[in-house]
Design a protein around this motif. Structure first.
Motif, short mmCIF file in Angstrom:
data_model
loop_
_atom_site.label_atom_id
_atom_site.label_comp_id
_atom_site.label_asym_id
_atom_site.label_seq_id
_atom_site.Cartn_x
_atom_site.Cartn_y
_atom_site.Cartn_z
N VAL A 115 0.84 -1.21 0.00
CA VAL A 115 0.00 0.00 0.00
C VAL A 115 0.87 1.25 0.00
N ASP A 116 1.98 1.23 0.76
CA ASP A 116 2.88 2.38 0.79
C ASP A 116 3.48 2.65 -0.58
N ALA A 117 3.79 1.56 -1.32
CA ALA A 117 4.44 1.73 -2.62
C ALA A 117 3.47 2.08 -3.71
N GLU A 118 2.16 1.79 -3.53
CA GLU A 118 1.17 2.05 -4.56
C GLU A 118 0.81 3.51 -4.60
N GLY A 119 0.37 3.97 -5.81
CA GLY A 119 -0.16 5.30 -5.97
C GLY A 119 0.85 6.40 -5.96
N ALA A 145 6.82 -4.52 -6.94
CA ALA A 145 7.19 -5.21 -5.70
C ALA A 145 7.75 -4.19 -4.72
N PRO A 146 7.27 -4.18 -3.47
CA PRO A 146 7.77 -3.21 -2.49
C PRO A 146 9.20 -3.53 -2.10
N PRO A 147 9.99 -2.52 -1.72
CA PRO A 147 11.37 -2.79 -1.28
C PRO A 147 11.37 -3.55 0.04
N ALA A 148 12.41 -4.36 0.21
CA ALA A 148 12.50 -5.18 1.43
C ALA A 148 13.16 -4.43 2.57
N THR A 149 14.02 -3.45 2.27
CA THR A 149 14.73 -2.70 3.31
C THR A 149 14.71 -1.23 2.96
N VAL A 150 15.08 -0.40 3.95
CA VAL A 150 15.17 1.04 3.72
C VAL A 150 16.27 1.34 2.71
N LEU A 151 17.38 0.62 2.79
CA LEU A 151 18.47 0.84 1.84
C LEU A 151 18.01 0.56 0.41
N GLY A 181 8.47 0.67 2.03
CA GLY A 181 7.64 1.16 0.93
C GLY A 181 7.22 2.60 1.13
N LEU A 182 6.97 2.99 2.39
CA LEU A 182 6.62 4.38 2.69
C LEU A 182 7.81 5.31 2.41
N VAL A 183 9.03 4.84 2.69
CA VAL A 183 10.23 5.62 2.38
C VAL A 183 10.33 5.85 0.88
N LEU A 184 10.11 4.79 0.07
CA LEU A 184 10.20 4.92 -1.39
C LEU A 184 9.15 5.90 -1.91
N ARG A 185 7.91 5.77 -1.43
CA ARG A 185 6.86 6.66 -1.90
C ARG A 185 7.17 8.11 -1.54
N THR A 186 7.70 8.35 -0.33
CA THR A 186 8.02 9.72 0.08
C THR A 186 9.16 10.29 -0.76
N LEU A 187 10.18 9.50 -1.06
CA LEU A 187 11.30 9.97 -1.88
C LEU A 187 10.84 10.29 -3.29
N ARG A 188 9.89 9.52 -3.82
CA ARG A 188 9.36 9.84 -5.15
C ARG A 188 8.59 11.16 -5.13
N GLY A 189 7.83 11.37 -4.07
CA GLY A 189 7.14 12.65 -3.93
C GLY A 189 8.12 13.80 -3.82
N LEU A 190 9.23 13.59 -3.09
CA LEU A 190 10.26 14.62 -2.97
C LEU A 190 10.92 14.92 -4.32
#
Length: 446
Positions: A275-279, A293-299, A331-340
């Motif tokens: 859900v974090d990675a979607e949208g 596929a959502p990322p497995a780690t923050v790195l 996944g929330l980290v990835l979505r936030t970085l894309r928004g940034l």
């Protein structure tokens, strides 16, 4: 002073009938003209009346009619967006009738052929415009369906988080109960071992007493007491064995429940990661595929965002801190970085007419903090500064930062620390730089 108006002279009005003097004057003028023509040998009554060229006039009228009808055809096409049909030419609206078209051209189709409107670029442009409009409509419907799906998924997030919290609380409770059961089991095991040792000692002592009594051929009074003590000890040992078995059963149940909770938490965590990675918005404004596929780690989230980023700049320290982060929602980290990255694109173009925090909210980034306290930055210089491209390159300070997650502990919350450059430093171009991703940096409250 107002300008004085002058009166206009009035014209003499003509009488309704000519006067006698006028008639006499016209008569003598006509007679003089006839005498002059006679002297030249010309008599008007002997010359034939002049005749026009009817064929020339008919051709001219036909050409004008053809031009008028073709002009009407092109004008209708330009206004309506399509070539006219016979029923479209309504004389009440100022158009020629279909009968007039057939009378001039012979048929409606011949008029369209001679006008050349079917082969004009206008028809091609209209076809392409209609096709593009249809494609845009289909894309709009697809985006509406995807947006509806994302909204439905977003509505599930609070329930998923609640279920995750409940499962986590149950798991923690089960861990506490298991630890208490293990401590109780260890205590009972020690009591059992002590009882067994005491039984062995009593058994040996009874054997010695019996042997001594047999030698003296008498039963010592202490033997009865020892036997009773041994019976009590054996009874206590049996009770300890039974309690230990009960504890084993409880531990097995707790272990099973803990395993179920662990699987539930893992499933909920994966679902939240999807859900974090979607949208998320990609840098070009398109919507990221929901089956990613959502990322497995923050790195992994930082590496993926850095690979696809077009405007956001990542410092080496961002990868170092990300590798040490235990945050459970990469996944929330990835979505936030894309928004940034989308925000960085807007910032690079110049003045946005609003603050970065307001613009960030338009990209789904709500927990925006504008800066770090100066006392904190001075106290923890190494934590709140970084090198742009490693030692020897400009040293920059972090300021704005973003909070992620909720709760307490590095597993449930994370931070993204940024540096925003206005471009005044020639060594640091205008843009947004990612400095730290992961744990909450120390401050005056820690």
């Amino acid at each position: 002073m107002a300008k004085k108006k002058t009166a206009r002279p009035t014209r003499p009005q003509k009488s309704a009938e000519p006067t006698t003097a006028q008639l006499r004057k016209e008569y003598y003028a006509r007679r003089a003209a006839e005498q002059a023509l006679d002297e030249l040998g010309l008599r008007m009554d002997e010359r034939p009346a002049p005749r026009g060229d009817a064929h020339w006039w008919a051709g001219t009228r036909d050409a004008l009619d053809r031009l008028e009808i073709m002009h009407a055809c092109w004008r209708f096409t330009g206004m309506a967006g399509y070539a006219p049909e016979p029923e479209d030419f309504d004389p009440d609206s100022g158009w020629p009738t279909a009968e007039e078209v057939e009378a001039v051209f012979g048929s409606w189709d011949k008029m369209l052929d001679e006008s050349g409107i079917d082969d004009s670029i206008f028809g091609v442009v209209m076809e392409k415009a209609l096709a593009a409009h249809e494609q845009l409509g289909a894309r709009e419907r697809e985006l509406e369906l995807r947006a509806g799906k994302l909204e439905a998924e977003a509505k599930k997030i609070p329930e998923l988080r609640r279920r995750e919290e409940v499962a986590r609380a149950k798991r923690d409770e089960a861990d506490d109960a298991r630890a208490a059961a293990e401590a109780e089991r260890d205590g009972l095991t020690r009591d059992r071992d002590a009882a067994l040792s005491k039984v062995e000692a009593l058994t040996a002592e009874v054997a010695e007493l019996r042997a001594a009594a047999a030698a003296r051929d008498e039963a010592p009074p202490a033997e009865t007491e020892l036997l009773e003590e041994m019976e009590r000890t054996l009874t206590a040992a049996a009770a300890t064995e039974e309690a230990r078995d009960d504890l084993h059963e409880r531990m097995e149940r707790l272990r099973t429940e803990r395993e179920q909770d662990r699987r539930a938490i893992a499933e909920l965590t994966q679902l939240l990661a999807r859900v974090d990675a979607e949208g998320a918005e990609a840098p070009d404004g398109t919507v990221v595929d929901a089956v990613e596929a959502p990322p497995a780690t923050v790195l992994e989230a930082v590496e993926r965002a850095a690979a696809e980023s077009r405007h956001l700049v990542f410092a080496p320290k961002a990868f170092e801190t990300a590798s040490e982060s235990p945050f459970r929602r990469p996944g929330l980290v990835l979505r936030t970085l894309r928004g940034l990255d989308a925000l960085a694109a807007r910032y690079a173009e110049g003045d946005m007419g609003k603050s970065l925090g307001q613009a960030a909210a338009e990209h789904g980034i709500t927990q925006w903090k504008p800066d770090i306290a100066e006392t904190t930055r001075k106290r923890y210089e190494d934590d709140y500064s970084f090198f742009l491209n490693g030692p020897g390159t400009p040293r920059l300070w972090v300021g704005p930062h973003i909070g992620l997650g909720s709760g307490s502990g590095a597993q449930f919350i994370a931070r993204i620390y940024l540096h925003v450059s206005d471009g005044n430093d020639p060594d640091v171009p205008r843009g947004i730089y990612v400095a730290v991703v992961g744990r909450h940096l120390p401050d005056t409250t820690t």
